[in-house]
Design a protein around this motif. Structure first.
Motif, PDB file in Angstrom:
ATOM      1  N   ALA A 140       0.832  -1.210   0.000  1.00 58.30           N
ATOM      2  CA  ALA A 140       0.000   0.000   0.000  1.00 58.30           C
ATOM      3  C   ALA A 140       0.866   1.259   0.000  1.00 58.30           C
ATOM      4  O   ALA A 140       0.576   2.219  -0.728  1.00 58.30           O
ATOM      5  N   LEU A 141       1.946   1.255   0.770  1.00 55.95           N
ATOM      6  CA  LEU A 141       2.842   2.415   0.789  1.00 55.95           C
ATOM      7  C   LEU A 141       3.550   2.579  -0.555  1.00 55.95           C
ATOM      8  O   LEU A 141       3.673   3.696  -1.067  1.00 55.95           O
ATOM      9  N   ALA A 142       3.991   1.470  -1.139  1.00 48.95           N
ATOM     10  CA  ALA A 142       4.661   1.531  -2.443  1.00 48.95           C
ATOM     11  C   ALA A 142       3.708   2.068  -3.509  1.00 48.95           C
ATOM     12  O   ALA A 142       4.101   2.873  -4.350  1.00 48.95           O
ATOM     13  N   ASP A 143       2.452   1.629  -3.468  1.00 49.94           N
ATOM     14  CA  ASP A 143       1.468   2.111  -4.442  1.00 49.94           C
ATOM     15  C   ASP A 143       1.205   3.609  -4.262  1.00 49.94           C
ATOM     16  O   ASP A 143       1.055   4.339  -5.241  1.00 49.94           O
ATOM     17  N   ALA A 144       1.154   4.059  -3.011  1.00 43.59           N
ATOM     18  CA  ALA A 144       0.919   5.488  -2.748  1.00 43.59           C
ATOM     19  C   ALA A 144       2.102   6.338  -3.188  1.00 43.59           C
ATOM     20  O   ALA A 144       1.937   7.479  -3.598  1.00 43.59           O
ATOM     21  N   LEU A 145       3.292   5.769  -3.110  1.00 47.13           N
ATOM     22  CA  LEU A 145       4.508   6.451  -3.569  1.00 47.13           C
ATOM     23  C   LEU A 145       4.805   5.931  -4.971  1.00 47.13           C
ATOM     24  O   LEU A 145       5.781   5.248  -5.218  1.00 47.13           O
ATOM     25  N   SER A 146       3.944   6.264  -5.899  1.00 43.70           N
ATOM     26  CA  SER A 146       3.851   5.620  -7.215  1.00 43.70           C
ATOM     27  C   SER A 146       5.153   5.472  -7.979  1.00 43.70           C
ATOM     28  O   SER A 146       5.280   4.575  -8.794  1.00 43.70           O
TER      29      SER A 146
END
Length: 134
Positions: free
Chosen positions: A53-59
């Motif tokens: 989820a963090l990786a997706d938010a930090l695209s």
């Protein structure tokens, strides 16, 4: 063994590079800002789902790198989702699977060395021209 200090520091640097506050990253990722703060300060270890989820938010972030730092090996579907103009990582390849298994079971010093090598390869791929040979 996870290297949560390095993971927490990496999340903080990425968040700051994107000019996100803790609350903004929390809203974008669906992870509470207080938990992100705890991760950044090495008080809690995130689950695999939280790392994703963090990786997706930090695209712009390489999801596999964050998973490795947090002590998780990427799955084939994660690798396929995170392609960035280069061939997708084939985790059904026995040699690649062995790399991730070795990484997960390696002592901290060895994991750091493997991660440096992984990042070196990524950097080389990013600067390689599409028509050049490997």
């Amino acid at each position: 063994m996870k290297d949560m200090v390095q993971f927490g520091n990496r999340i903080r640097r990425l968040r700051q590079q994107h000019n996100f506050s803790l609350r903004e990253l929390g809203e974008r990722s669906g992870v509470s800002y207080s938990f992100i703060n705890s991760i950044e300060n090495n008080r809690f270890s995130p689950s695999r789902e939280t790392v994703i989820a963090l990786a997706d938010a930090l695209s712009a972030v390489d999801k596999d790198e964050l998973l490795l730092l947090a002590g998780f090996a990427p799955t084939e579907s994660d690798a396929l989702e995170s392609q960035t103009g280069v061939e997708a990582l084939e985790v059904d390849d026995p040699e690649v699977s062995l790399f991730f298994k070795d990484f997960k079971n390696a002592p901290k010093e060895r994991r750091d060395e493997m991660l440096r090598f992984w990042n070196f390869i990524k950097d080389q791929q990013q600067t390689r021209k599409p028509d050049s040979q490997q």
